[in-house]
Design a protein around this motif. Structure first.
Motif, PDB file in Angstrom:
ATOM      1  N   ASP A  20      42.201  37.090  47.863  1.00  0.00           N
ATOM      2  CA  ASP A  20      43.523  36.932  48.487  1.00  0.00           C
ATOM      3  C   ASP A  20      43.685  37.863  49.675  1.00  0.00           C
ATOM      4  O   ASP A  20      44.255  37.480  50.712  1.00  0.00           O
ATOM      5  CB  ASP A  20      44.619  37.198  47.459  1.00  0.00           C
ATOM      6  N   ILE A  23      41.798  36.466  52.612  1.00  0.00           N
ATOM      7  CA  ILE A  23      42.530  35.336  53.198  1.00  0.00           C
ATOM      8  C   ILE A  23      43.690  35.827  54.048  1.00  0.00           C
ATOM      9  O   ILE A  23      43.916  35.350  55.176  1.00  0.00           O
ATOM     10  CB  ILE A  23      43.033  34.384  52.100  1.00  0.00           C
ATOM     11  N   THR A  26      42.443  37.465  57.262  1.00  0.00           N
ATOM     12  CA  THR A  26      41.947  36.446  58.190  1.00  0.00           C
ATOM     13  C   THR A  26      43.090  35.706  58.860  1.00  0.00           C
ATOM     14  O   THR A  26      43.077  35.486  60.086  1.00  0.00           O
ATOM     15  CB  THR A  26      41.042  35.447  57.442  1.00  0.00           C
ATOM     16  N   LEU A  27      44.099  35.300  58.069  1.00  0.00           N
ATOM     17  CA  LEU A  27      45.249  34.602  58.641  1.00  0.00           C
ATOM     18  C   LEU A  27      46.029  35.492  59.600  1.00  0.00           C
ATOM     19  O   LEU A  27      46.491  35.031  60.652  1.00  0.00           O
ATOM     20  CB  LEU A  27      46.162  34.091  57.523  1.00  0.00           C
TER      21      LEU A  27
END
Length: 310
Positions: A20, A23, A26-27
């Motif tokens: 998580d 993620i 990265t976002l």
């Protein structure tokens, strides 16, 4: 409740938490990479022209000013060009979407004998282009040079948008059309009152494509309407303004001299190609950004409704 939440957190494991985090990082990186250039352009457009030449502007303008936008809109011709761009965008979007949708409905009917050869001709025209000179000669033979019609008539039907809408119509149950025919409805009535409300998501997507293309278009003005100032579009005027600004900059002094003048406390406020380019980018982008959020919701709907089968 607290015990249940703790149990769920323990069952997730360290690997899930790390995943998580990766993620989210990265976002966040993608958001920064996407938003920063746009924000930097806003900062440059609101910064003093001479100061912008020195560079180093990141998130906020060093010398805030509205001069760049004032220079662009001080000329009445730019206001007229803005009106032309808005009117051609609205008219081209409405008429192109209506004509393309009507053609897509006609060629989606299985009982129409010529639907396959006509569709083949349209698809071939999308891949095989006659070229710039034959297109210009066609517009000239139709007496549409230096006329407002050249912005509308050649764009009434777009083959790519036709394929999108026809594919969407093919995904609708045939019982809608059959029941309307039993009730005595004609083809045009079926298209307006049955088909059009059902294909609103695809119409919204195509409308966005057409509107963006019409708003950003300037080459057709250069080819067909350059001799009539009253028909110049906003994008064409902004292109002319940017070129004139660059010529003035090169004739006055080089960029280093302007930066030195700005650093030495010069009080003269003038625009430069750097600041004008940023201002032009914002003027051309903001109208699309305002419209896009109202159409975005139809993209997801358009991807799902077409998969419903009878």
């Amino acid at each position: 409740m607290a015990t249940i939440k703790i149990g769920k957190m323990r069952r997730r494991g360290v690997g899930d938490i790390i995943f998580d985090l990766i993620i989210m990082i990265t976002l966040a990186f993608l958001v920064i990479v996407t938003v920063y250039p746009f924000w930097n352009t806003i900062a440059v457009s609101l910064n003093d022209g001479l100061d912008s030449v020195k560079g180093g502007i990141k998130l906020l303008p060093r010398k805030f000013t509205w001069q760049n936008y004032k220079v662009l809109f001080v000329d009445d011709r730019l206001i007229k060009a803005f009106t032309i761009s808005v009117s051609r965008t609205v008219l081209q979007t409405i008429l192109s979407v209506f004509c393309t949708s009507m053609l897509a409905y006609a060629l989606s009917r299985k009982e129409f004998v010529l639907r396959k050869p006509l569709t083949a001709i349209l698809v071939i025209s999308m891949y095989v282009n006659a070229g710039l000179i034959p297109g210009y000669m066609l517009i000239k033979s139709l007496h549409m040079l230096n006329s407002y019609a050249v912005y509308i008539v050649p764009c009434l039907v777009d083959v790519f948008n036709f394929i999108l809408i026809r594919t969407y119509i093919n995904g609708l149950p045939d019982s809608f059309v059959e029941s309307a025919r039993i009730d005595g409805a004609g083809e045009f009535t079926i298209f307006l009152k049955i088909i059009m409300p059902l294909i609103v998501p695809s119409i919204a997507m195509v409308s966005l494509f057409v509107a963006v293309g019409a708003w950003n278009s300037w080459f057709d003005t250069y080819l067909y309407c350059s001799g009539k100032v009253n028909l110049h579009s906003l994008q064409y005027k902004l292109m002319e303004f940017l070129q004139s600004s660059q010529n003035q900059s090169s004739s006055a002094a080089d960029a280093g001299a302007m930066a030195l003048a700005a650093g030495s406390g010069a009080s003269t406020s003038m625009v430069t190609p750097v600041s004008i380019r940023a201002s032009i980018t914002m003027i051309a982008t903001i109208p699309i950004l305002v419209v896009y959020p109202f159409v975005q919701k139809y993209f997801v709907v358009g991807m799902t409704i077409g998969g419903v089968k009878e």
